[in-house]
Design an enzyme around this catalytic site. Sequence first.
Site, mmCIF file in Angstrom:
data_model
loop_
_atom_site.group_PDB
_atom_site.id
_atom_site.type_symbol
_atom_site.label_atom_id
_atom_site.label_comp_id
_atom_site.label_asym_id
_atom_site.label_seq_id
_atom_site.Cartn_x
_atom_site.Cartn_y
_atom_site.Cartn_z
ATOM 1 N N TYR A 13 2.473 -0.660 -4.380
ATOM 2 C CA TYR A 13 2.075 -2.678 -4.116
ATOM 3 C C TYR A 13 3.037 -2.955 -2.823
ATOM 4 O O TYR A 13 3.884 -2.687 -2.148
ATOM 5 C CB TYR A 13 3.086 -3.415 -4.888
ATOM 6 C CG TYR A 13 4.322 -3.218 -5.285
ATOM 7 C CD1 TYR A 13 5.428 -2.887 -5.467
ATOM 8 C CD2 TYR A 13 4.110 -3.843 -7.098
ATOM 9 C CE1 TYR A 13 6.596 -2.779 -5.783
ATOM 10 C CE2 TYR A 13 5.896 -3.947 -7.189
ATOM 11 C CZ TYR A 13 6.627 -3.340 -6.901
ATOM 12 O OH TYR A 13 7.791 -3.491 -7.069
ATOM 13 N N GLU A 14 2.953 -4.038 -2.242
ATOM 14 C CA GLU A 14 2.822 -4.563 -0.945
ATOM 15 C C GLU A 14 2.389 -3.585 -0.233
ATOM 16 O O GLU A 14 3.269 -3.772 1.118
ATOM 17 C CB GLU A 14 4.514 -4.931 -0.481
ATOM 18 C CG GLU A 14 4.737 -6.062 -2.163
ATOM 19 C CD GLU A 14 4.447 -7.213 -1.577
ATOM 20 O OE1 GLU A 14 4.014 -7.359 -0.418
ATOM 21 O OE2 GLU A 14 4.189 -8.123 -2.381
ATOM 22 N N GLY A 15 1.413 -3.643 0.220
ATOM 23 C CA GLY A 15 0.994 -2.071 0.911
ATOM 24 C C GLY A 15 1.114 -1.074 0.754
ATOM 25 O O GLY A 15 2.686 -0.458 0.859
#
Lengths: 599, 599
Positions: B439-441
């Site tokens: 997550y978050e890229g």
Amino acid sequence: MTSYTAPVADLRFVLNEVVGLDRVAALPGCDSAAPDLVDAVLEEAGKFASGVLAPLNRVGDKEGSKLENGVVRTPTGWKEAYNQFVEAGWNSLPFDPDHGGQGLPWTVAFAVNEMWQSANLSFGLCPLLTQGAVDLLTEHGSEEQKRVYLTRLISGEWTGTMNLTEPQAGSDLAAVRTKAVRADDGTYRISGQKIFITYGEHDLAENIVHMVLARLPDAPPGIKGISLFIVPKFLPDAEGNPGRRNDLRCASIEHKMGIMASPTCVMAFGDDGACTGYLVGAENRGIECMFTMMNNARLGVGIQGVAVAERAYQQARNFARDRVQSKDLADPKGDPVAIIRHPDVRRMLLDMRAKTEAMRALALYAGTQLDTGRRHPDEAARAAAAARADLLTPIVKAWSTDLGCEVASTGVQVHGGMGFIEETGAAQHYRDARITPIYEGTNGIHANDLAFRKVGRDGGAAAAAFVAEMRATVAELESLPGDDIEAVRTNLAQGLDALEQATAWMIATQKQGDARTAAAGAAGYLRLWGTVAGGWMMALSAAKAMQGLRTPGADHRFLEAKLVTARFYAEQILATAPGLLVPILTAGRTVMALAEDQF
Amino acid sequence: MTSYTAPVADLRFVLNEVVGLDRVAALPGCDSAAPDLVDAVLEEAGKFASGVLAPLNRVGDKEGSKLENGVVRTPTGWKEAYNQFVEAGWNSLPFDPDHGGQGLPWTVAFAVNEMWQSANLSFGLCPLLTQGAVDLLTEHGSEEQKRVYLTRLISGEWTGTMNLTEPQAGSDLAAVRTKAVRADDGTYRISGQKIFITYGEHDLAENIVHMVLARLPDAPPGIKGISLFIVPKFLPDAEGNPGRRNDLRCASIEHKMGIMASPTCVMAFGDDGACTGYLVGAENRGIECMFTMMNNARLGVGIQGVAVAERAYQQARNFARDRVQSKDLADPKGDPVAIIRHPDVRRMLLDMRAKTEAMRALALYAGTQLDTGRRHPDEAARAAAAARADLLTPIVKAWSTDLGCEVASTGVQVHGGMGFIEETGAAQHYRDARITPIYEGTNGIHANDLAFRKVGRDGGAAAAAFVAEMRATVAELESLPGDDIEAVRTNLAQGLDALEQATAWMIATQKQGDARTAAAGAAGYLRLWGTVAGGWMMALSAAKAMQGLRTPGADHRFLEAKLVTARFYAEQILATAPGLLVPILTAGRTVMALAEDQF
């Protein structure tokens, strides 16, 4: 739900082209391993694995096995699948035809076992342990024990377990406390508790044959005072059918992170003082007997590492072909493309694939050495192959299971956010895989086994013979053209240099009596062995692919992929082998430097 | 249940000795970061983390958050803990005092955030996202938005979310389809579905402020046609209190592998055509605004990697001190000993510890650069620090989360069979950690961000400045005595050589327009950066430890451990840096070589 397609073409390529099944088929008693029969076995096993076992994998994870009133219920459909498995004769593949086996070499059985474990790791554990019990009784059982138990274990009618671990006795079996007392009738009364017993209780078969380590009252302390007993759930009657219920029970099952459907049991023996056990082999020689079973199971667990990696790879590849996201770097004005077009996704997929192929080949190669070590007519050839198989056992077990976890983790990553959602299935492989570096001896135990028993004890003789054979392949590659082969050759040569240096250091360190320093470097040393031996397998694969690519009529696209994957392995994985040397050689300097309270 | 003790002494050492908190405290507006106040903050936060949040970690895993009739219920005790968290003012630490914040530098906030995330990753996600929303509104909100939302988000009274992802728009935000239509009153009507929304619905706070990416009817296609909206669960009334319920709901929550208590929501906006949103910044400029929030959250997720590693280390170390198994290699006639005495167990523990210390220091160093980039009086100094922080963001995010997973996996391994049993707690860290590289890229996205935007775009200027500073440390180490320092110095120098070569190659490859080849090497390049920059941190740590060891009255046992851990990092981890070079430079040769159907 995720599908699984047995990699029959890959397995056939490794068997026929890389590890030399023809040489195994030429061994006495292995004539059933003719190419067309093996092909048929692989095809049929593949259908059973993908058609019957694979669909039950997610069911098993969701439902788990449950203990209710002393009975363990396996998930929906499992009993029917196990019945089919037994009826089709899959359990008996590599065993002695005199006891109902089909006499196929272990090399072929390993290939088939990979399919069971890929399809359904939790299911595959049950026959894996039964196979271990079969090997044990084949080698150490009395004629009577063979007649009663062996035939039924070979057919799969009954299943087998390994009862080693107790709360205080995990890696250290010397601490086993379960008791065995001689009874007047020649049997023994067993009492005690065992933990972590895989398939210790279940509803798949009509009887369960526990192989139990226990200690006689007058036994010497430690590892040399342990005996091995057959302790059946139901005592066989005069006809050998399940008779009186023995005094043993499953007290509880564990709540685990993965392999949910494989019941991990706490087993209580002799709560009422009436648990009957039958001695296998001689009193106080139980560990030796059990090692037969453990060695088999260790290679079997190594194959689980291969298997879960293959399954995770297939799942990630299928997802990457379907999932459309972002534009192609080479076509920034175009539409979004399937993520398999993106370099980093490809890198992850090739990493998964290359590791899986290297592990698979090494495990099947270990199978050829096992078969050769048992069946070759020449004693020296048998001894050499047996030593090779012994050397390979901790490597196949530990390296393959470490990599199995890594590959399963990469498989989650390829899925992005979907990988973390249980419905996708990638997460199950990640959770399931994590037990494999732990059971059948933690990978740390295997690192020590490799460093001390397999390399140190013979002064590096078996290791040197292996390295020499790998060096010969480096020389042979010089006659093949192309920069793919050149990349493979140079990286293999460098890896072998590192392995030789590390081996020389390992032996010298042990000769100096510095066991701690040797042990501190052992895990890295095992990793180096796996990396290089796997690289050798990939080099053989590359050589055969290159030869095939010059042959009209061969499957060029298939062989091209083998060549590229071998080069990827050489440049991305094998190339890191020299970098493992410093960590191995220096670990002893820091690992023992701190006091316990400084951690 | 597993306990957690906040590593206050370690954090203090890194802040004061390694990353130079004194320089941060000297920045305008950072005078509250005096050593004694920071000490008090760390002590109190440590108590709250270990006393209140840590005990709820296992509860959260077992119970999970549940969706019932549109309401998400967090696990037992969570609401009370969140209330305490808000009341104690923990949410407001690094924010503007004009809006109720405490004005502490991010460097200190990062240290405290590590504790929250170690104690309870699922809990810590809620303030992590709220902090992101605060940063976003601080930078891009109108005065009215700041008055209504910012103060309540800073206090933690309300929480914030990031609503980016849609089924077809994950890594590729250009594909966002959620609609925003201008209404007569200056607000917007939002409609569409978002997925993977962390804490999209919950019962911890009285209002939830969704930051939603959506597209206006006349917006240009792609990434330049996306706008950002505040979409509150309850529309604030005239006094700013939660008023009318907005037309949005949690349609379902995901069944995940880990972070069970953090509700991952499917959010439906505007089912009844009455979902009100308020534009942030200008129309069609939403991505720029959202990047402020994402950059903050990315460093926050990197800190989660550090945090889960620390927690897993503590758990494994405590187990290894308690678990007695097998004899000491150096005393084969003695009794079995605690497994922390065995070299391979120590190696695993030191590996966990060394990685954790290097990651922690690098994350806190990134904090100093963030603070300096925002507050330094000199414009050039601000620009240099901001560039350093930008360069570090993908490294801290991806390298720390990759290592977090590795460390959590090693933590399971140290436990042997008990590691796979859920009751032990090691498995939860392993499951929880696995989301952080996603997550978050995804970490692949960050590898590209590093390779192209952070290194390629300025022709390697920021990278070269960073390498020069690390080289200076190599020179400084020459004045310090001892073979520990020497091992650190030589391995750092070699690592920097490799990093320079890789950087030169990366820039040249991009200049040649070969984006695919650059992207194929990007993940390895990021790993190399993390390994070397982490090695630099450990070198600074070693230098300070060596200086301290020559000072009477210092805590010599503590400093000795720092020195040994730094040497372990240098010889076991940093030493592998040169081996990463070949994989980076060669990946392009194989990664793009196969057709999609050859996978």
